[in-house]
Design a protein around this motif. Structure first.
Motif, PDB file in Angstrom:
ATOM      1  N   THR A  81       0.986  -1.465  -0.172  1.00  0.00           N
ATOM      2  CA  THR A  81       0.172  -0.033   0.050  1.00  0.00           C
ATOM      3  C   THR A  81       1.051   1.333   0.035  1.00  0.00           C
ATOM      4  O   THR A  81       0.430   2.028  -0.981  1.00  0.00           O
ATOM      5  N   PHE A  82       1.696   1.630   0.640  1.00  0.00           N
ATOM      6  CA  PHE A  82       2.860   2.328   0.553  1.00  0.00           C
ATOM      7  C   PHE A  82       3.542   2.282  -0.557  1.00  0.00           C
ATOM      8  O   PHE A  82       3.839   3.690  -1.013  1.00  0.00           O
ATOM      9  N   LEU A  83       3.992   1.405  -1.103  1.00  0.00           N
ATOM     10  CA  LEU A  83       4.212   1.661  -2.683  1.00  0.00           C
ATOM     11  C   LEU A  83       3.711   2.672  -3.348  1.00  0.00           C
ATOM     12  O   LEU A  83       4.190   3.123  -4.431  1.00  0.00           O
ATOM     13  N   VAL A  84       2.515   2.018  -3.515  1.00  0.00           N
ATOM     14  CA  VAL A  84       1.351   2.771  -4.747  1.00  0.00           C
ATOM     15  C   VAL A  84       1.358   3.554  -3.981  1.00  0.00           C
ATOM     16  O   VAL A  84       1.466   5.057  -4.507  1.00  0.00           O
ATOM     17  N   ILE A  85       0.902   4.167  -2.724  1.00  0.00           N
ATOM     18  CA  ILE A  85       1.185   5.809  -2.750  1.00  0.00           C
ATOM     19  C   ILE A  85       2.381   6.421  -2.744  1.00  0.00           C
ATOM     20  O   ILE A  85       1.968   8.069  -2.990  1.00  0.00           O
ATOM     21  N   ALA A  86       2.910   6.004  -2.643  1.00  0.00           N
ATOM     22  CA  ALA A  86       4.534   6.096  -2.750  1.00  0.00           C
ATOM     23  C   ALA A  86       4.488   6.810  -4.677  1.00  0.00           C
ATOM     24  O   ALA A  86       5.272   7.898  -4.563  1.00  0.00           O
ATOM     25  N   VAL A 143       3.731  11.000  -8.834  1.00  0.00           N
ATOM     26  CA  VAL A 143       3.503  10.949  -9.687  1.00  0.00           C
ATOM     27  C   VAL A 143       3.117  12.745 -10.256  1.00  0.00           C
ATOM     28  O   VAL A 143       2.499  14.109 -11.271  1.00  0.00           O
ATOM     29  N   LEU A 144       2.124  12.739  -8.926  1.00  0.00           N
ATOM     30  CA  LEU A 144       1.409  14.342  -8.132  1.00  0.00           C
ATOM     31  C   LEU A 144       2.313  15.746  -8.055  1.00  0.00           C
ATOM     32  O   LEU A 144       1.578  16.708  -7.935  1.00  0.00           O
ATOM     33  N   GLY A 145       3.465  14.759  -7.833  1.00  0.00           N
ATOM     34  CA  GLY A 145       4.521  16.106  -7.316  1.00  0.00           C
ATOM     35  C   GLY A 145       4.747  16.390  -5.796  1.00  0.00           C
ATOM     36  O   GLY A 145       4.751  16.683  -5.343  1.00  0.00           O
ATOM     37  N   PHE A 146       4.008  15.530  -4.977  1.00  0.00           N
ATOM     38  CA  PHE A 146       4.176  15.270  -3.588  1.00  0.00           C
ATOM     39  C   PHE A 146       5.941  15.160  -3.459  1.00  0.00           C
ATOM     40  O   PHE A 146       5.286  13.436  -2.732  1.00  0.00           O
ATOM     41  N   GLY A 147       6.826  15.102  -3.286  1.00  0.00           N
ATOM     42  CA  GLY A 147       8.171  14.430  -3.171  1.00  0.00           C
ATOM     43  C   GLY A 147       8.451  14.061  -1.512  1.00  0.00           C
ATOM     44  O   GLY A 147       8.630  13.068  -1.567  1.00  0.00           O
TER      45      GLY A 147
END
Length: 52
Positions: free
Chosen positions: A2-7, A12-16
């Protein structure tokens, strides 16, 4: 997982910052899972050898 998908989504959305934190959490959980698997395998082998 789950954390991998969130990352990935956050990256992709720019939330580094969120992506980096999620990747670190995913790494920690992965290594904990590997350690627990190895401990379980060793305990299972040890129990299997004692049966007669």
């Amino acid at each position: 997982m789950t954390f991998l998908v969130i990352a990935l989504i956050a990256g992709v959305l720019g939330f580094g910052g969120i992506a980096g934190a999620s990747i670190e959490i995913a790494k920690i959980i992965f290594f904990i899972a590997v350690v627990l698997f190895l401990v379980s395998a060793v305990v299972g082998l040890a129990r299997g050898r004692n049966r007669i």
